[in-house]
Design an enzyme around this catalytic site. Structure first.
Site, mmCIF file in Angstrom:
data_model
loop_
_atom_site.group_PDB
_atom_site.id
_atom_site.type_symbol
_atom_site.label_atom_id
_atom_site.label_comp_id
_atom_site.label_asym_id
_atom_site.label_seq_id
_atom_site.Cartn_x
_atom_site.Cartn_y
_atom_site.Cartn_z
ATOM 1 N N PRO A 74 0.851 -1.195 0.000
ATOM 2 C CA PRO A 74 0.000 0.000 0.000
ATOM 3 C C PRO A 74 0.885 1.242 0.000
ATOM 4 O O PRO A 74 1.864 1.297 0.740
ATOM 5 C CB PRO A 74 -0.757 -0.114 1.327
ATOM 6 N N GLN A 99 -6.996 -0.922 3.246
ATOM 7 C CA GLN A 99 -6.244 -0.649 4.468
ATOM 8 C C GLN A 99 -6.819 0.517 5.272
ATOM 9 O O GLN A 99 -7.071 1.595 4.742
ATOM 10 C CB GLN A 99 -4.779 -0.333 4.147
ATOM 11 N N CYS A 150 2.706 3.357 9.463
ATOM 12 C CA CYS A 150 2.896 4.677 8.864
ATOM 13 C C CYS A 150 3.684 5.586 9.818
ATOM 14 O O CYS A 150 3.314 5.751 10.972
ATOM 15 C CB CYS A 150 1.545 5.310 8.536
ATOM 16 N N GLY A 163 10.309 -4.600 2.348
ATOM 17 C CA GLY A 163 11.401 -3.647 2.551
ATOM 18 C C GLY A 163 12.547 -3.881 1.599
ATOM 19 O O GLY A 163 13.189 -4.930 1.621
ATOM 20 N N ASP A 164 12.748 -2.895 0.701
ATOM 21 C CA ASP A 164 13.932 -2.869 -0.176
ATOM 22 C C ASP A 164 13.962 -3.943 -1.251
ATOM 23 O O ASP A 164 15.040 -4.261 -1.762
ATOM 24 C CB ASP A 164 15.231 -2.952 0.644
ATOM 25 N N GLY A 207 7.136 -2.205 -2.587
ATOM 26 C CA GLY A 207 6.626 -0.833 -2.656
ATOM 27 C C GLY A 207 7.365 -0.036 -3.708
ATOM 28 O O GLY A 207 7.080 -0.127 -4.908
HETATM 29 C C1 FMN Z 1 4.894 7.144 -0.867
HETATM 30 C C2 FMN Z 1 4.651 6.029 0.099
HETATM 31 C C3 FMN Z 1 3.397 5.862 0.644
HETATM 32 C C4 FMN Z 1 3.153 4.835 1.559
HETATM 33 N N1 FMN Z 1 1.894 4.663 2.048
HETATM 34 C C5 FMN Z 1 1.630 3.603 2.840
HETATM 35 C C6 FMN Z 1 0.304 3.315 3.263
HETATM 36 O O1 FMN Z 1 -0.661 4.006 2.911
HETATM 37 N N2 FMN Z 1 0.125 2.241 4.082
HETATM 38 C C7 FMN Z 1 1.175 1.439 4.486
HETATM 39 O O2 FMN Z 1 0.961 0.479 5.232
HETATM 40 N N3 FMN Z 1 2.419 1.677 4.090
HETATM 41 C C8 FMN Z 1 2.670 2.728 3.263
HETATM 42 N N4 FMN Z 1 3.941 2.925 2.813
HETATM 43 C C9 FMN Z 1 5.003 1.968 3.177
HETATM 44 C C10 FMN Z 1 5.124 0.870 2.114
HETATM 45 O O3 FMN Z 1 3.960 0.085 2.056
HETATM 46 C C11 FMN Z 1 6.324 -0.038 2.400
HETATM 47 O O4 FMN Z 1 6.129 -0.615 3.672
HETATM 48 C C12 FMN Z 1 7.657 0.697 2.404
HETATM 49 O O5 FMN Z 1 7.751 1.576 1.312
HETATM 50 C C13 FMN Z 1 8.829 -0.290 2.387
HETATM 51 O O6 FMN Z 1 8.773 -1.111 1.243
HETATM 52 P P1 FMN Z 1 9.693 -0.839 -0.059
HETATM 53 O O7 FMN Z 1 11.125 -0.770 0.432
HETATM 54 O O8 FMN Z 1 9.433 -1.985 -0.950
HETATM 55 O O9 FMN Z 1 9.259 0.483 -0.622
HETATM 56 C C14 FMN Z 1 4.198 3.963 1.940
HETATM 57 C C15 FMN Z 1 5.471 4.140 1.380
HETATM 58 C C16 FMN Z 1 5.708 5.148 0.477
HETATM 59 C C17 FMN Z 1 7.090 5.291 -0.108
#
Ligand code: FMN
Length: 331
Positions: free
Chosen positions: A20, A74, A104, A206-207, A229
């Site tokens: 998300p 969510q 968050c 994550g990452d 993400g």
């Molecule tokens: C712009 C942005 C918005 C996000 N919004 C949410 C959200 O609405 N709900 C949530 O649980 N996590 C949110 N996250 C966190 C991501 O779901 C994820 O946990 C985080 O980016 C780490 O994963 P990644 O390294 O693959 O990006 C957000 C992250 C980013 C960068």
């Protein structure tokens, strides 16, 4: 390794899910990722209290289209009563899963006691989860947590156990503390520890930005599902690459031409789903357009130009110029 997991009663392919992301992973984004092979998608976070008091944006945020399924909606909130009421409202949209945001980090959310602030009070987090589970009936409720609030208070394992006892059907773990926001590296060992501590599916996050980091997330943590993400920014192809790998098929990376066509498809989808004027909807599309150009020759300059786009026709022209630049360089 089984190719499907069950979140409650919902089967999800054991490949990669889309995380998300508020302000990024809207319906158009989710559909693009789904079309390229995402196993599961989640809505942008919605305030539980907000939808109890006003339904202004509820339908836009909570509607689940069949093409997106399986999809989670969510919610964020820290009051069990509001969470239960919000779940009742969200149920009308028939989500496959209801997820609770406990990760968050932004002050606006944390300041209300929700999001990752719940990492500081595992008992309250469990009470919020339990209220949601009771209200959700047969819709599985999941929670998305961080490794902890700070480096000194890493408590994902304790949180996960309490959430499991409260009825959570799966737990997604982003391996960073709240204090890290999005910096530093995700700690995959915390995700592994959570996986070893609970019996419900654990979603590792994550990452993950490419096939090797996807494979490593499964290998290092033993998680049940990987969630991506930021690695999907301008890059729904990551899901295609993963699907190809899992199906034992050859993966052909996108050409610049395909990247630009996909960018335009994404923008068309955004415009068609938006109730805003083309110009305003293009404002939201600009960052996506820029992301599709990442990593290519001249992308810094072109990304700047993306932030000037105010119509679809301009995007078509810019995409053609960008492609030409790459082709001229290749000659
Ligand atoms: C712009 C942005 C918005 C996000 N919004 C949410 C959200 O609405 N709900 C949530 O649980 N996590 C949110 N996250 C966190 C991501 O779901 C994820 O946990 C985080 O980016 C780490 O994963 P990644 O390294 O693959 O990006 C957000 C992250 C980013 C960068």
């Amino acid at each position: 390794m089984s190719d499907t997991i069950l979140i409650g009663r919902v089967p999800v392919k054991r490949t990669a899910a889309l995380a998300p992301m508020a302000g990024v992973a809207d319906r158009a984004y989710r559909l693009m990722c789904k079309r390229f092979g995402a196993a599961y998608v989640v809505s942008e976070m919605v305030s539980a209290k907000g939808i109890c008091y006003s339904d202004r944006k509820t339908a836009e945020l909570c509607t689940v289209t069949d093409e997106e399924r399986p999809m989670g909606v969510q919610l964020f909130g820290n009051e069990p009563e509001f969470m239960a009421k919000a779940v009742e409202i969200v149920k009308r949209y028939e989500p496959d899963i209801i997820d609770i945001n406990m990760g968050c980090p932004v002050p606006k959310v944390v300041g209300t006691g929700a999001g990752s602030a719940l990492m500081k009070d595992a008992d309250l987090a469990a009470a919020v989860c339990e209220a949601a589970v009771k209200a959700a009936g047969d819709i599985p409720v999941t929670a998305k947590i961080r490794s902890g609030w700070s480096a000194d208070t890493v408590n994902a394992v304790d949180m996960a156990k309490k959430l499991e006892a409260a009825g959570a059907a799966a737990i997604a773990v982003h391996g960073r503390t709240r204090d890290q926001f999005y910096s530093g590296a995700a700690d995959l060992n915390v995700i592994r520890d959570v996986k070893q501590a609970v019996s419900v599916p654990v979603i590792g996050n994550g990452d993950v930005t490419d096939l090797p980091s996807y494979l490593n997330m499964y290998r290092q943590t033993g998680c049940d599902l990987v969630m991506i993400g930021r690695g999907s920014y301008g890059n729904p192809f990551i899901f295609r690459e993963i699907a190809a790998y899992e199906n034992g098929e050859e993966y052909v990376p996108p050409t610049v031409g395909e990247k630009m066509q996909t960018m335009l498809e994404h923008i068309r989808l955004m415009l068609s789903l938006s109730e805003k004027s083309e110009e305003l909807a293009m404002h939201e599309a600009r960052k996506h357009a820029a992301w599709y150009m990442n990593g290519c020759y001249g992308s810094a300059k072109f990304r700047g130009m993306c932030y000037q786009l105010s119509s679809y026709a301009e995007a078509v022209e810019l995409a053609a110029r960008f492609e030409e630049l790459q082709l001229s360089r290749a000659q």
